[in-house]
Design a protein around this motif. Structure first.
Motif, PDB file in Angstrom:
ATOM      1  N   GLY A 175      40.394   2.997  71.009  1.00  0.00           N
ATOM      2  CA  GLY A 175      40.390   3.463  69.630  1.00  0.00           C
ATOM      3  C   GLY A 175      39.086   4.129  69.216  1.00  0.00           C
ATOM      4  O   GLY A 175      39.045   4.902  68.264  1.00  0.00           O
ATOM      5  N   GLU A 176      38.007   3.834  69.927  1.00  0.00           N
ATOM      6  CA  GLU A 176      36.709   4.426  69.605  1.00  0.00           C
ATOM      7  C   GLU A 176      36.577   5.855  70.130  1.00  0.00           C
ATOM      8  O   GLU A 176      35.697   6.581  69.695  1.00  0.00           O
ATOM      9  N   ILE A 177      37.434   6.240  71.050  1.00  0.00           N
ATOM     10  CA  ILE A 177      37.308   7.578  71.629  1.00  0.00           C
ATOM     11  C   ILE A 177      38.561   8.429  71.477  1.00  0.00           C
ATOM     12  O   ILE A 177      38.512   9.630  71.694  1.00  0.00           O
ATOM     13  N   ASP A 178      39.681   7.843  71.085  1.00  0.00           N
ATOM     14  CA  ASP A 178      40.921   8.608  70.992  1.00  0.00           C
ATOM     15  C   ASP A 178      40.816   9.778  70.032  1.00  0.00           C
ATOM     16  O   ASP A 178      41.456  10.803  70.234  1.00  0.00           O
ATOM     17  N   GLY A 179      40.023   9.651  68.981  1.00  0.00           N
ATOM     18  CA  GLY A 179      39.884  10.731  68.009  1.00  0.00           C
ATOM     19  C   GLY A 179      38.745  11.675  68.307  1.00  0.00           C
ATOM     20  O   GLY A 179      38.470  12.584  67.541  1.00  0.00           O
ATOM     21  N   GLY A 180      38.052  11.470  69.419  1.00  0.00           N
ATOM     22  CA  GLY A 180      36.914  12.316  69.774  1.00  0.00           C
ATOM     23  C   GLY A 180      35.598  11.611  69.505  1.00  0.00           C
ATOM     24  O   GLY A 180      35.570  10.494  69.000  1.00  0.00           O
ATOM     25  N   ASP A 207      36.413  16.634  71.459  1.00  0.00           N
ATOM     26  CA  ASP A 207      37.738  16.066  71.249  1.00  0.00           C
ATOM     27  C   ASP A 207      38.542  16.130  72.532  1.00  0.00           C
ATOM     28  O   ASP A 207      38.361  17.044  73.334  1.00  0.00           O
ATOM     29  N   PRO A 208      39.477  15.166  72.704  1.00  0.00           N
ATOM     30  CA  PRO A 208      40.387  15.275  73.838  1.00  0.00           C
ATOM     31  C   PRO A 208      41.342  16.436  73.586  1.00  0.00           C
ATOM     32  O   PRO A 208      41.642  16.775  72.441  1.00  0.00           O
TER      33      PRO A 208
END
Length: 58
Positions: A11-16, A34-35
């Protein structure tokens, strides 16, 4: 460049991520990464994801 995200929750990286940098458009600002939409995240002993530069911010 590689960013070690060991210990980060998905959840800490899913949004970039926003990384402090002196190399962006705004020295002392942050570069936003961002991914790519639709690109899968590799699961396993850690979270592996590619991030792409999207913008710079002061």
């Amino acid at each position: 460049m590689l960013l070690d995200i060991t210990g980060w929750r998905p959840g800490e990286i899913d949004g970039g991520v926003a990384l402090a940098t002196e190399l962006g458009q705004f020295p002392g600002g942050r570069s936003l990464y961002d991914p790519r939409p639709g690109e899968p995240r590799t699961l396993g002993p850690g979270v592996i994801r590619r991030f792409y530069h999207s913008a710079d911010t002061p």
